[in-house]
Design an enzyme around this catalytic site. Sequence first.
Site, short mmCIF file in Angstrom:
data_model
loop_
_atom_site.label_atom_id
_atom_site.label_comp_id
_atom_site.label_asym_id
_atom_site.label_seq_id
_atom_site.Cartn_x
_atom_site.Cartn_y
_atom_site.Cartn_z
N ASP A 161 10.45 -10.68 5.26
CA ASP A 161 9.49 -9.65 4.84
C ASP A 161 8.62 -10.20 3.72
OD1 ASP A 161 8.38 -6.99 4.17
OD2 ASP A 161 9.99 -6.23 5.41
N HIS A 234 6.69 -3.68 0.25
CA HIS A 234 7.32 -3.49 1.56
C HIS A 234 8.67 -4.21 1.67
CE1 HIS A 234 7.70 -4.03 6.00
NE2 HIS A 234 7.06 -2.88 6.06
N SER A 564 9.17 0.27 10.19
CA SER A 564 9.67 -0.67 9.18
C SER A 564 10.85 -0.11 8.41
CB SER A 564 8.58 -0.95 8.14
OG SER A 564 7.70 -1.94 8.58
#
Length: 777
Positions: A161, A234, A564
């Site tokens: 990520d 994120h 996600s």
Amino acid sequence: MNIPTIIPLFLSLLLLFPPLAICDERQRTYIVYLGSHTQQYTPDQILETHHSCLTSVKDSEEEARASLIYSYRHSINGFAASLTPQQASKLNELEEVVAVIESRPRKYSTHTTRSWEFSGLNLAAGYDVAESMKKETTMAEAGDLLHRAGYGKSLIVGILDSGVWPEAESFSDEGMEAVPKSWKGICQTGQEFNSSHCNKKIIGARYYIKGFETYYGRLDATEDYRSPRDKDGHGTHTAATFAGRQVRNASALGGFARGTASGGAPLARLAVYKKIGGNTCFDEDMLAAMDDAIADGVQVISISIGADEPLSPVNDSLSIGALHAARKNVVVVCSGGNDGPTPGTVVNTPPWILTVGASNMDRGFLGTVVLGNGQTVTHHKLPKRLPLISAADAALPWVPDNETDQCLPDSLAPEKVRGKIVVCLRGSGTRFLKGVEVKRAGGVGFILANTAALGDDVFLEPHVLPTTAVTYDETREIVRYIRSAKGNATARLREPRTVLGYKAAPFMAAFSSQGPNVIHPYILKPDVAAPGVNILAAWSEASPPTKLSEDRRSVKYNFDSGTSMACPHVAALAALLKAIHPTWSSAAIRSAIMTTASTRNNKGKTITDERGHTATPFQFGSGQFRPSKAADPGLVYDASYTDYLLYLCSYGLKNAGERFNCPRFPPPMYDLNYPSVSVPKLNGTLTIKRSVTNVGGDGNAVYFFSAKPPLGMTVTARPSVLFFSRVGERKEFTLTIEARDLKETKEYYGGGGYRFGWYSWRDNYHVVRSPIAVSMG
Ligand SMILES: *[C@@H]1O[C@H](CO)[C@@H](O)[C@H](O)[C@H]1NC(C)=O
Ligand SMILES: *[C@@H]1O[C@H](CO)[C@@H](O)[C@H](O)[C@H]1NC(C)=O
Ligand SMILES: *[C@@H]1O[C@H](CO)[C@@H](O)[C@H](O)[C@H]1NC(C)=O
Ligand SMILES: *[C@@H]1O[C@H](CO)[C@@H](O)[C@H](O)[C@H]1NC(C)=O
Ligand SMILES: *[C@@H]1O[C@H](CO)[C@@H](O)[C@H](O)[C@H]1NC(C)=O
Ligand SMILES: *[C@@H]1O[C@H](CO)[C@@H](O)[C@H](O)[C@H]1NC(C)=O
């Protein structure tokens, strides 16, 4: 040879090859994929073979060395290099080369819905993954899942990520035991990331930048850290959801929502693999990350990234990397994408990946809008009664008629909005920028109102001013009230509160990408659904909660939504199962999660979408994951790496996995032992093979078949009763799907439309359920 003969030859060559091709000396990045390592070579020897492979097309050895970007030396065999198209196609002709993939800055979006309105969105919040797994488990016969799994403490899990914010409390290693001996990775240091940022929780971290920098040049230091540190948020969020520790009284939205933030496998050891480039990723970087993760000893990888369109397996680096992971029995869990509700959008769909869709939960911190007429509608605090105005009544004169209600940038008249709460309709523009516009024009709060198409698709989000999001039904109430109040409408945004069981839940998020699987039509995708809306988890302090440059806030926790967020939930469950059943294959773990999933909501009805319409397996796959049931599935559909290679033979990709001698008649793709069934273009009847392995109880078991066929079909199994006498015993059966009346059923199915059903095996304790999707040819 004399001159006159050379000239015509030269001219005809020019005609055959357009001048561009002849002169195209521009170097691009290519991945030269050589399959698997078939023999034990040392990394240095492998590097040498990669160099000599390159030297065969380059002018000198120095040039060959200089052109090499990555050498994949662990599990994946291949390299990335700067080549001209001619050099690439020359390499492609070599016998040992399986594929040559041209790398482009592919849009590989991280699967959050934060950005654009058209990716749609939904509601509920403050979700404690570990707590919810525990709660469900105490009620179940399976016993305490988290306890049985030791909270994942023996497991090493990886996340590919945007990196990690190591100071987040979620990554504290307080009280944790020594790092498992099986760990072989490193803590790569870099900008604002030194060796003490790794600990017994974040046991390793690496970053991948070569592909990015080969294309774009040196990374601009203001854009991202040259290190595993997360500038985006994120990666921190997904890592914390996967394996973050429990943090009580975590707060987001400026103190508005408080709750416990915890990952699903709170004691698992985390290895961080950071790719650089925001929404643009490079195949060669991701492949390098996966090759390292497999070699480092990672057991479950969570990847909330995907190409922005379904990719063929020859061009899909995540698919190739995941196949190598499957070979080493590493479970790969990926998000399915946020391009729903359009059909055929689901990505990360090969059968060796566990693909996750996103659903809403039944709980949330909902604020309440109290309208001037005493009616309440469902979130942010603005306790004083304030004037309420519809954006449509406050738009500047030059705003097009069809956009006056949208609060798009520079659309509101400050003199009409100042000091008021503004109702903005969704539809175009981003949700966050609507808030920014209201604030710019002097508004003090806003109501984000859904259209009919968006239904109950409501989010809890860190807007730049007090906000509440309302469903379509609520929007209608509000609009009716504003009209009736004739310019005197008022409202206040009451203290938020937690609401449980507020709606039929779970329900599917509109943004969640849907089947059919356009790349692997015989594999039903997504596989399962998990919570992906309004998930509270740690955030990068270098990233404002809205990621907007106008937003100067810095937060430790944030809400976010997307497949996600759903993906690390399922990855956490896979890790817990791996801790409980260390000998299970990655296929067995996937099977356990799929066959125990539920298609029912808390009202006992089939899970719906955000508009209340019944959802299908193309949205939820086998159903909503059920941690409490997955540890004891009874039977599993197992599959090996060789099965995947045979599948690829049948797919038409000889050698796709590695140099593998495909048999002349490989088993058809539909015979891959998958825990769900997808049959495109059925021509009357089809019989497929499956086998199940007994993993339940003391080993003695009798399972009975039952089915609910798709409309107009029959579904039968042979045999229809399976007897087991020991654990580990495998039994084969066939499943026949037949149209009752070919002509009539074909008409009913229309051109290519899918219908759904399911079949199951059950004994006294277990229901082993598989969805079926069929279209008629
Ligand atoms: C790492 O950086 C932190 C500050 O972020 C500092 O306190 C610490 O001493 C550094 N550790 C090492 C080993 O350099
Ligand atoms: C949660 O944190 C806030 C401040 O950050 C504090 O005021 C509050 O008392 C805390 N609540 C609990 C239950 O610890
Ligand atoms: C793979 O990608 C290339 C472009 O990089 C494209 O030309 C090719 O058609 C793709 N192959 C498949 C099978 O999709
Ligand atoms: C409004 O209409 C214009 C022109 O027809 C179009 O380009 C625009 O996308 C529309 N806006 C919305 C919100 O539908
Ligand atoms: C709006 O408020 C004004 C002033 O208080 C009052 O005169 C008028 O009657 C109100 N209109 C409605 C429709 O309630
Ligand atoms: C479908 O089956 C019929 C009869 O079984 C056969 O004649 C026909 O060729 C088949 N069509 C296709 C597309 O395979």
